[in-house]
Design a protein around this motif. Structure first.
Motif, PDB file in Angstrom:
ATOM      1  N   VAL A   1       0.765  -1.228   0.120  1.00  0.00           N
ATOM      2  CA  VAL A   1      -0.002  -0.113  -0.029  1.00  0.00           C
ATOM      3  C   VAL A   1       0.995   1.193  -0.035  1.00  0.00           C
ATOM      4  N   PHE A   2       1.874   1.212   0.780  1.00  0.00           N
ATOM      5  CA  PHE A   2       2.578   2.487   0.995  1.00  0.00           C
ATOM      6  C   PHE A   2       3.539   2.507  -0.315  1.00  0.00           C
ATOM      7  N   GLU A   3       4.003   1.478  -0.883  1.00  0.00           N
ATOM      8  CA  GLU A   3       4.631   1.620  -2.214  1.00  0.00           C
ATOM      9  C   GLU A   3       3.622   2.156  -3.346  1.00  0.00           C
ATOM     10  N   VAL A   4       2.584   1.506  -3.623  1.00  0.00           N
ATOM     11  CA  VAL A   4       1.888   2.249  -4.459  1.00  0.00           C
ATOM     12  C   VAL A   4       1.271   3.614  -4.309  1.00  0.00           C
ATOM     13  N   ALA A   5       1.370   3.848  -2.942  1.00  0.00           N
ATOM     14  CA  ALA A   5       0.736   5.243  -2.768  1.00  0.00           C
ATOM     15  C   ALA A   5       1.977   6.441  -3.235  1.00  0.00           C
TER      16      ALA A   5
END
Length: 122
Positions: free
Chosen positions: A114-118
């Motif tokens: 989630v953090f990566e795609v955000a």
């Protein structure tokens, strides 16, 4: 609050669980012209790889954000390619299996995606 702060806040909550797709969509809701409630509703069925281990919910949410914010198809395709290059797969079940074999707890793994795609979305 910026997108990363919002997504970190959502993933840290313990009173309610937002799936990976909901977490991405809610962080970018305003950019898409949605309320957070609409973003939660839209992403509800896309967690856990569309609830069957298929396409990663974080990735699905990111692709929705790109589509709703009028990114060109070439950039959407490049985003998908980059994710696949980074992880070797796009399916939730395969990604979870790989992280389990590496000893990474599920929540830590999913939060990381989630953090990566955000971050990739900006």
């Amino acid at each position: 609050m910026d997108h990363m702060e919002k997504v970190r806040q959502l993933r840290a909550r313990t009173d309610v669980h937002f799936n990976c797709c909901q977490s991405v969509l809610a962080a970018f809701a305003q950019d898409m012209g949605l309320t957070e409630e609409q973003a939660y509703a839209l992403g509800q069925g896309f967690g856990s790889g569309m609830q069957c281990g298929s396409t990663c919910g974080a990735l699905t949410g990111a692709l929705m954000v790109l589509g709703m914010t009028n990114y060109p198809q070439e950039e959407i395709s490049a985003f998908l390619r980059k994710f696949r290059e980074n992880h070797g797969d796009i399916n939730c079940a395969a990604l979870l299996k790989k992280s389990h074999e590496a000893g990474i707890p599920r929540k830590e793994h999913c939060d990381g995606l989630v953090f990566e795609v955000a971050e990739m979305l900006g």
